[in-house]
Design a protein around this motif. Sequence first.
Motif: not given
Length: 395
Positions: A9, A39, A41-43, A50, A55-56, A58, A61-62, A106
């Motif tokens: 990621l 990129l 909501w990566v989940h 995504g 999920r964790e 994210q 990337v942020d 989004w």
Amino acid sequence: MSAVDADELRRRAREFLAAHDPASTDRLEFLRARFDAGLAWVHFPAGLGGLDAPRELQAVVDEEFAAAGAPDNSPRLNTIGLGMAAPTILRFGDDAQRSRFLRPLWTGEEIWCQLFSEPGAGSDLAALSTRAVRDGDAWVVDGQKVWTSLAHRASWAILVARTDPDAPKHKGLTYFVCDMTAPGVEVRPLRQITGEAEFNEVFLTGVRIPDSQRIGEVGQGWQVAMGTLMNERVAIGGGAAPRESGMIGAAATAWRQHPELRTPGMHDRLLRLWVEAEATRLTSQRLRQQLAAGTPGPEGSAVKLSFARLNQEISGFELEFLGERGLAYDDWTFRRPELTDFTARGAGYRYLRAKGNSIEGGTSEILRNIIAERVLGLPGEIRTDKDVPWKELPR
């Protein structure tokens, strides 16, 4: 298991930023490209913003985008869309609905609101009376909704309406996406004790909604709405926040700035509130970690309940501590804010605005019932109307 890990990621984010310089790329073009690159909501699934990643991840990337000074998607303005509509559409919507709504949601091109609460069905959402009647390939909706945040800015709304008055109240509901610019939709501001109008009442008169904008099956509205509300309570009470942020941060700052006002009793109260606020913050953090493994559950109700109670206690403490200074109200100007910023205004504002925390996003009384029955496993309240057709219920 996803093949996308933190290193992958990070690599993708850096490659994207190299190809889309945040300083020279148009903001909307940048956000659309970020969504298309997976990129956002990566989940979420590939093709829907995504990469099917945990999920964790994210945060990985942020962090890369924040370090590069990349534009965000104005999450405070579209909190209902991002926190409630998007996960609902992903879980219960069909492929066409996901493709149509998730990308502009989004990027912030389309703002969303929530048409759930009604004047005659506040805490008892299942008792709502807004009707949706089938007419060919569309539904005709009539009714009134209330306490609708962002309705004055929204392009779309998530809507629950009654489609079968002969069924028991929980079974006769259906979930829709409503165009807020459609003929028959009227939005009126609701002025609050703070002088603002964050909320609205929405009148629906002969509003036509295509059947293609129905989310889930006919009569499945209650189940879909519960999925939405679990996400809402996490969005309100379970957000990631640094230590001593929010309401407790304002109270602690006042304490440090005014040593002349301190008393031993006030000191003990502030310490207790600080510890409770920190415990709630850490619980929220753990809840967000649990979300990485699946969908939100009833535990989010406990965090939201604690959030509401603490905000009211802390704002009351701050007002009492500051005395006459706390009673001064900084601005009565009528305004239509997108989302409340508790820390941007004075203590008097915080005290008044926090009164709504135990109502919005699910009343504290209802949340206690959810915790008792679905978390603690206690016997449910006796409900004599559970199997009675809605049309026979007294209103």
